[in-house]
Design an enzyme around this catalytic site. Structure first.
Site, PDB file in Angstrom:
ATOM      1  N   ASP A  37      60.121   0.521  39.991  1.00 49.33           N
ATOM      2  CA  ASP A  37      60.273  -0.856  39.493  1.00 49.33           C
ATOM      3  C   ASP A  37      60.050  -0.831  37.986  1.00 49.33           C
ATOM      4  O   ASP A  37      59.350   0.041  37.459  1.00 49.33           O
ATOM      5  CB  ASP A  37      59.257  -1.797  40.159  1.00 49.33           C
ATOM      6  CG  ASP A  37      59.697  -3.254  40.130  1.00 49.33           C
ATOM      7  OD1 ASP A  37      60.006  -3.807  41.205  1.00 49.33           O
ATOM      8  OD2 ASP A  37      59.740  -3.847  39.016  1.00 49.33           O
ATOM      9  N   ASP A  63      63.483   1.616  34.896  1.00 51.30           N
ATOM     10  CA  ASP A  63      64.462   0.567  34.622  1.00 51.30           C
ATOM     11  C   ASP A  63      65.808   1.117  35.091  1.00 51.30           C
ATOM     12  O   ASP A  63      66.348   2.032  34.469  1.00 51.30           O
ATOM     13  CB  ASP A  63      64.483   0.246  33.122  1.00 51.30           C
ATOM     14  CG  ASP A  63      65.502  -0.841  32.788  1.00 51.30           C
ATOM     15  OD1 ASP A  63      66.374  -1.132  33.627  1.00 51.30           O
ATOM     16  OD2 ASP A  63      65.414  -1.388  31.672  1.00 51.30           O
ATOM     17  N   ASN A  90      67.638  -1.612  45.916  1.00 49.49           N
ATOM     18  CA  ASN A  90      67.252  -2.999  46.175  1.00 49.49           C
ATOM     19  C   ASN A  90      67.065  -3.829  44.907  1.00 49.49           C
ATOM     20  O   ASN A  90      67.310  -5.030  44.911  1.00 49.49           O
ATOM     21  CB  ASN A  90      65.950  -2.997  46.997  1.00 49.49           C
ATOM     22  CG  ASN A  90      65.254  -4.344  46.981  1.00 49.49           C
ATOM     23  OD1 ASN A  90      65.649  -5.276  47.686  1.00 49.49           O
ATOM     24  ND2 ASN A  90      64.226  -4.477  46.140  1.00 49.49           N
ATOM     25  N   TYR A 157      77.095 -12.145  39.120  1.00 49.99           N
ATOM     26  CA  TYR A 157      76.349 -11.768  40.337  1.00 49.99           C
ATOM     27  C   TYR A 157      77.331 -11.541  41.490  1.00 49.99           C
ATOM     28  O   TYR A 157      77.231 -10.551  42.226  1.00 49.99           O
ATOM     29  CB  TYR A 157      75.354 -12.879  40.684  1.00 49.99           C
ATOM     30  CG  TYR A 157      74.384 -12.549  41.808  1.00 49.99           C
ATOM     31  CD1 TYR A 157      73.266 -11.751  41.578  1.00 49.99           C
ATOM     32  CD2 TYR A 157      74.573 -13.051  43.090  1.00 49.99           C
ATOM     33  CE1 TYR A 157      72.368 -11.462  42.605  1.00 49.99           C
ATOM     34  CE2 TYR A 157      73.680 -12.770  44.121  1.00 49.99           C
ATOM     35  CZ  TYR A 157      72.580 -11.971  43.868  1.00 49.99           C
ATOM     36  OH  TYR A 157      71.694 -11.690  44.888  1.00 49.99           O
ATOM     37  N   LYS A 161      77.833  -7.936  43.223  1.00 48.90           N
ATOM     38  CA  LYS A 161      77.470  -7.736  44.633  1.00 48.90           C
ATOM     39  C   LYS A 161      78.693  -7.357  45.475  1.00 48.90           C
ATOM     40  O   LYS A 161      78.581  -6.574  46.414  1.00 48.90           O
ATOM     41  CB  LYS A 161      76.768  -8.979  45.195  1.00 48.90           C
ATOM     42  CG  LYS A 161      75.387  -9.240  44.577  1.00 48.90           C
ATOM     43  CD  LYS A 161      74.391  -8.121  44.897  1.00 48.90           C
ATOM     44  CE  LYS A 161      72.967  -8.469  44.483  1.00 48.90           C
ATOM     45  NZ  LYS A 161      72.002  -7.395  44.772  1.00 48.90           N
TER      46      LYS A 161
HETATM   47  N1  NAD Z   1      65.895 -13.590  47.487  1.00 49.81           N
HETATM   48  C1  NAD Z   1      67.095 -13.875  47.907  1.00 49.81           C
HETATM   49  O1  NAD Z   1      67.342 -14.993  48.368  1.00 49.81           O
HETATM   50  C2  NAD Z   1      68.202 -12.831  47.848  1.00 49.81           C
HETATM   51  C3  NAD Z   1      69.366 -13.098  48.567  1.00 49.81           C
HETATM   52  C4  NAD Z   1      70.362 -12.130  48.581  1.00 49.81           C
HETATM   53  C5  NAD Z   1      70.191 -10.945  47.923  1.00 49.81           C
HETATM   54  N2  NAD Z   1      69.047 -10.712  47.230  1.00 49.81           N
HETATM   55  C6  NAD Z   1      68.911  -9.396  46.583  1.00 49.81           C
HETATM   56  O2  NAD Z   1      67.735  -8.773  47.022  1.00 49.81           O
HETATM   57  C7  NAD Z   1      67.289  -7.830  46.060  1.00 49.81           C
HETATM   58  C8  NAD Z   1      65.779  -7.938  45.889  1.00 49.81           C
HETATM   59  O3  NAD Z   1      65.477  -9.167  45.261  1.00 49.81           O
HETATM   60  P1  NAD Z   1      64.254 -10.098  45.676  1.00 49.81           P
HETATM   61  O4  NAD Z   1      64.843 -11.358  46.179  1.00 49.81           O
HETATM   62  O5  NAD Z   1      63.273  -9.371  46.512  1.00 49.81           O
HETATM   63  O6  NAD Z   1      63.694 -10.432  44.223  1.00 49.81           O
HETATM   64  P2  NAD Z   1      62.324 -10.186  43.450  1.00 49.81           P
HETATM   65  O7  NAD Z   1      62.569 -10.750  42.093  1.00 49.81           O
HETATM   66  O8  NAD Z   1      61.166 -10.691  44.227  1.00 49.81           O
HETATM   67  O9  NAD Z   1      62.241  -8.598  43.356  1.00 49.81           O
HETATM   68  C9  NAD Z   1      63.115  -7.853  42.554  1.00 49.81           C
HETATM   69  C10 NAD Z   1      62.368  -6.675  41.950  1.00 49.81           C
HETATM   70  O10 NAD Z   1      63.314  -5.915  41.175  1.00 49.81           O
HETATM   71  C11 NAD Z   1      62.676  -5.536  39.972  1.00 49.81           C
HETATM   72  N3  NAD Z   1      63.654  -5.281  38.919  1.00 49.81           N
HETATM   73  C12 NAD Z   1      64.364  -6.186  38.188  1.00 49.81           C
HETATM   74  N4  NAD Z   1      65.113  -5.564  37.268  1.00 49.81           N
HETATM   75  C13 NAD Z   1      64.862  -4.232  37.405  1.00 49.81           C
HETATM   76  C14 NAD Z   1      65.326  -3.070  36.742  1.00 49.81           C
HETATM   77  N5  NAD Z   1      66.174  -3.164  35.700  1.00 49.81           N
HETATM   78  N6  NAD Z   1      64.890  -1.861  37.143  1.00 49.81           N
HETATM   79  C15 NAD Z   1      64.007  -1.765  38.172  1.00 49.81           C
HETATM   80  N7  NAD Z   1      63.512  -2.830  38.820  1.00 49.81           N
HETATM   81  C16 NAD Z   1      63.947  -4.050  38.454  1.00 49.81           C
HETATM   82  C17 NAD Z   1      61.767  -6.695  39.621  1.00 49.81           C
HETATM   83  O11 NAD Z   1      60.742  -6.310  38.713  1.00 49.81           O
HETATM   84  C18 NAD Z   1      61.246  -7.086  41.001  1.00 49.81           C
HETATM   85  O12 NAD Z   1      60.073  -6.390  41.313  1.00 49.81           O
HETATM   86  C19 NAD Z   1      68.116  -8.115  44.810  1.00 49.81           C
HETATM   87  O13 NAD Z   1      69.107  -7.112  44.654  1.00 49.81           O
HETATM   88  C20 NAD Z   1      68.747  -9.444  45.092  1.00 49.81           C
HETATM   89  O14 NAD Z   1      69.987  -9.620  44.433  1.00 49.81           O
HETATM   90  C21 NAD Z   1      68.057 -11.644  47.168  1.00 49.81           C
END
Ligand code: NAD
Length: 252
Positions: A37, A63, A90, A157, A161
């Site tokens: 992360d 990153d 993820n 986005y 995706k």
């Molecule tokens: N939450 C939703 O409703 C939802 C729905 C569909 C898809 N998603 C996808 O699920 C995945 C996880 O997201 P989440 O909802 O758990 O969000 P979240 O923000 O809680 O977690 C995302 C994590 O990714 C990390 N991150 C961001 N940029 C980064 C980088 N450049 N390098 C490494 N780490 C990085 C952040 O620090 C964070 O810890 C994402 O790909 C998101 O697009 C989320």
């Protein structure tokens, strides 16, 4: 219950939300988990939680939009654990629902770098390790219903995706069919995480399109982690190239 005993798994975005839940689920299933992360502090908290429960873990501040960080992540993983069996792409951010006409080059570059190019480069680096292993590997990409429909996020986005879905299918059609590396994607709907913090001033037209899709039922990160656990395990050995929608029926 799926067991991942002695499997080595990288989970990106493991400091929060679904990545955190997936990392914990994998550790509980016996995997050695590499937490990646960009946020050093949350990474340390998740590491503490897993080691406190007796899990084996390596934290790697990464990153995923930086290729040298990806190279370092893969090297740190194999140096420490000697193999790489599971990659969960993820980590991701949202855009602010910007429609095509309002997307700046800066926003395009940022969201594409994290949501598509990073997962592509991480998969590329992981595959180089996995294809040399007798037991191959598993790649799981966390896409979104935004990767299947047009109005569940802004333009970048949505494009990123959809690209992640294409990456999944191409790996599945090549390394999955004719090699030993399965790839599947998860397409979550609404899940209770911190991702909305990456939405700044929503675009009016893009916001209108997203709102027209209606309020999604909200899932827990652990519900997605249960699916990611199944997809990683041998029980899912005949699943390859599937995009598993997990949205509580939002898009049904
Ligand atoms: N939450 C939703 O409703 C939802 C729905 C569909 C898809 N998603 C996808 O699920 C995945 C996880 O997201 P989440 O909802 O758990 O969000 P979240 O923000 O809680 O977690 C995302 C994590 O990714 C990390 N991150 C961001 N940029 C980064 C980088 N450049 N390098 C490494 N780490 C990085 C952040 O620090 C964070 O810890 C994402 O790909 C998101 O697009 C989320």
């Amino acid at each position: 219950m799926t067991k991942l005993t002695d499997k080595v798994a990288i989970v990106t975005g493991a400091g929060s939300g679904m990545g955190k839940a997936i990392a914990i689920a994998y550790a509980n299933a016996g995997a050695k988990v590499v937490l990646a992360d960009v946020n050093e502090q949350t990474l340390a908290e998740v590491e503490q939680e897993i080691t406190g429960n007796g899990g084996q873990v390596l934290s790697c501040v990464t990153d995923i939009s930086k290729e040298k960080d990806i190279d370092n992540l893969i090297k740190a993983t194999t140096d420490k654990f000697g193999s790489l069996n599971i990659l969960v792409n993820n980590a991701g951010i949202m855009d602010s629902f910007q429609v095509v006409g309002n997307v700046s080059n800066e926003q395009w570059n940022k969201v594409m770098a994290i949501d598509l190019e990073g997962p592509f480069k991480t998969a590329r680096a992981a595959i180089k390790v996995m294809e040399k292993q007798d037991n191959g590997g598993v790649i799981i990409n966390n896409a979104s219903v935004g990767g299947l429909f047009g109005g569940r996020g802004g333009a970048v986005y949505t494009i990123a995706k959809h690209g992640l879905v294409g990456l999944t299918k191409n790996i599945a059609a090549t390394y999955g069919r004719f090699g030993k590396i399965r790839a599947n994607a998860i397409a979550p709907g609404g899940v209770k995480t911190n991702i909305s913090s990456t939405i700044k001033q929503p675009d009016p037209l893009g916001g209108q399109a997203v709102q027209a899709a209606g309020q999604p039922p909200l899932g827990e990160p652990e519900q997605i982690a249960a699916l990611a656990l199944f997809l990683a395990g041998d029980e899912a050995s005949f699943l390859n190239g599937d995009i598993v929608k997990a949205d509580g029926g939002w898009t049904v």
